[in-house]
Design an enzyme around this catalytic site. Structure first.
Site, PDB file in Angstrom:
ATOM      1  N   ARG A  23      65.578  18.710  34.992  1.00 29.89           N
ATOM      2  CA  ARG A  23      64.584  18.739  33.921  1.00 29.89           C
ATOM      3  C   ARG A  23      63.814  20.043  33.868  1.00 29.89           C
ATOM      4  NH1 ARG A  23      60.771  14.406  35.723  1.00 29.89           N
ATOM      5  NH2 ARG A  23      61.377  15.336  37.700  1.00 29.89           N
ATOM      6  N   GLU A  28      52.388  23.801  42.222  1.00 30.28           N
ATOM      7  CA  GLU A  28      50.954  24.047  42.155  1.00 30.28           C
ATOM      8  C   GLU A  28      50.758  25.554  42.267  1.00 30.28           C
ATOM      9  OE1 GLU A  28      49.576  21.656  45.442  1.00 30.28           O
ATOM     10  OE2 GLU A  28      49.247  19.933  44.145  1.00 30.28           O
ATOM     11  N   GLN A  47      37.048  33.984  37.275  1.00 34.09           N
ATOM     12  CA  GLN A  47      37.599  34.364  35.971  1.00 34.09           C
ATOM     13  C   GLN A  47      39.116  34.420  36.090  1.00 34.09           C
ATOM     14  OE1 GLN A  47      35.615  37.777  34.193  1.00 34.09           O
ATOM     15  NE2 GLN A  47      37.533  38.502  33.315  1.00 34.09           N
ATOM     16  N   ASP A  48      39.806  33.938  35.066  1.00 35.01           N
ATOM     17  CA  ASP A  48      41.255  34.075  34.965  1.00 35.01           C
ATOM     18  C   ASP A  48      41.556  35.042  33.831  1.00 35.01           C
ATOM     19  OD1 ASP A  48      41.543  32.185  36.933  1.00 35.01           O
ATOM     20  OD2 ASP A  48      42.583  30.710  35.685  1.00 35.01           O
ATOM     21  N   ASN A  49      42.508  35.940  34.053  1.00 27.85           N
ATOM     22  CA  ASN A  49      42.917  36.914  33.039  1.00 27.85           C
ATOM     23  C   ASN A  49      44.400  36.752  32.750  1.00 27.85           C
ATOM     24  OD1 ASN A  49      40.308  38.116  33.099  1.00 27.85           O
ATOM     25  ND2 ASN A  49      40.902  39.266  34.913  1.00 27.85           N
ATOM     26  N   ARG A  59      49.910  49.333  33.644  1.00 23.59           N
ATOM     27  CA  ARG A  59      48.469  49.058  33.643  1.00 23.59           C
ATOM     28  C   ARG A  59      47.941  49.351  35.045  1.00 23.59           C
ATOM     29  NH1 ARG A  59      47.037  46.084  28.983  1.00 23.59           N
ATOM     30  NH2 ARG A  59      48.822  45.167  27.920  1.00 23.59           N
ATOM     31  N   HIS A  62      43.733  50.038  38.696  1.00 20.79           N
ATOM     32  CA  HIS A  62      42.359  49.653  38.384  1.00 20.79           C
ATOM     33  C   HIS A  62      41.646  49.027  39.577  1.00 20.79           C
ATOM     34  CE1 HIS A  62      43.987  48.953  34.046  1.00 20.79           C
ATOM     35  NE2 HIS A  62      43.721  50.223  34.260  1.00 20.79           N
ATOM     36  N   HIS A 119      44.708  48.349  41.870  1.00 23.08           N
ATOM     37  CA  HIS A 119      45.871  47.527  41.529  1.00 23.08           C
ATOM     38  C   HIS A 119      46.468  47.960  40.199  1.00 23.08           C
ATOM     39  CE1 HIS A 119      47.595  43.911  39.494  1.00 23.08           C
ATOM     40  NE2 HIS A 119      48.297  43.942  40.608  1.00 23.08           N
ATOM     41  N   TYR A 132      46.112  36.700  36.417  1.00 27.41           N
ATOM     42  CA  TYR A 132      45.409  36.958  37.662  1.00 27.41           C
ATOM     43  C   TYR A 132      44.054  36.297  37.672  1.00 27.41           C
ATOM     44  CZ  TYR A 132      44.082  41.229  35.003  1.00 27.41           C
ATOM     45  OH  TYR A 132      43.686  42.122  34.044  1.00 27.41           O
ATOM     46  N   ASP A 169      43.932  54.977  30.837  1.00 23.91           N
ATOM     47  CA  ASP A 169      44.674  55.133  32.089  1.00 23.91           C
ATOM     48  C   ASP A 169      45.295  56.517  32.229  1.00 23.91           C
ATOM     49  OD1 ASP A 169      43.979  52.625  32.955  1.00 23.91           O
ATOM     50  OD2 ASP A 169      45.934  51.713  32.554  1.00 23.91           O
TER      51      ASP A 169
END
Length: 184
Positions: A23, A28, A47-49, A59, A62, A119, A132, A169
């Site tokens: 399926r 998790e 916070q989630d991005n 990118r 940073h 990063h 992230y 950048d």
């Protein structure tokens, strides 16, 4: 989950236990109690991005200045990226060194990147979606960036991809002129 310290031991490779059958799959992606037990880290994510990038988009590299430095738990849900974590902690034995990993929707691997690291990532596939979790809120005035191709860093970016960066950048500081974390 399986947790493996990388060549910079504070950066952790996290491989979730994936349940697959005809399926599809289930896993998790984050569970606080197991994360704390397996990593010995007591962090809170605030916070989630989520970013989407085309092939060749780079990118980074940073980071945020204290008191808003961020720890990050990163993963890819579509496509494939080359992920880079650069140690900018002067007191660290791995100061100025970096680790790279391939993260993809297929391998479902995650990377824990603690505070004191710059990063970045490069999209290797047609496109990627990158998630992230971070330990401190985004603060534009505290964000900084290190030049991704600074020769002193010796990061082996793929040469078969035309790299695309944002105007910001492309004007990042050289590593030698960047903010360094003295103590963490």
């Amino acid at each position: 989950m399986k947790v493996t310290p990388l060549s910079i031991p504070d950066v952790l490779l996290i491989e979730p236990h994936v349940f697959e059958d005809s399926r599809g799959f289930f896993f998790e992606s984050f569970r606080e109690d197991i994360f704390k037990k397996e990593t010995s880290l007591d962090v809170s994510f605030v916070q989630d991005n989520h970013s989407k990038s085309s092939q060749g988009v780079l990118r980074g590299l940073h980071y945020q200045l204290p008191p808003y430095a961020q720890g990050k738990l990163v993963r890819v849900i579509q496509g494939e990226v080359l992920d880079v974590a650069l140690d900018i902690r002067r007191s660290s034995p791995t100061f100025g060194k970096h680790v790279t990993n391939i993260l993809s929707a297929k391998n479902k691997k995650q990377i824990w990147i603690p505070e004191g690291f710059a990063h970045g990532f490069l999209t290797l596939s047609k496109n990627s979606e990158f998630l992230y979790k971070v330990t401190s809120f985004y603060k534009a005035n505290f964000e900084r960036s290190i030049l991704w191709n600074d020769p002193i860093l010796n990061i082996s970016w793929p040469t078969n991809i035309d790299i695309i960066t944002s105007p910001r950048d492309s004007k990042s500081e050289a590593f030698s002129k960047s903010y360094i974390f003295e103590e963490l």
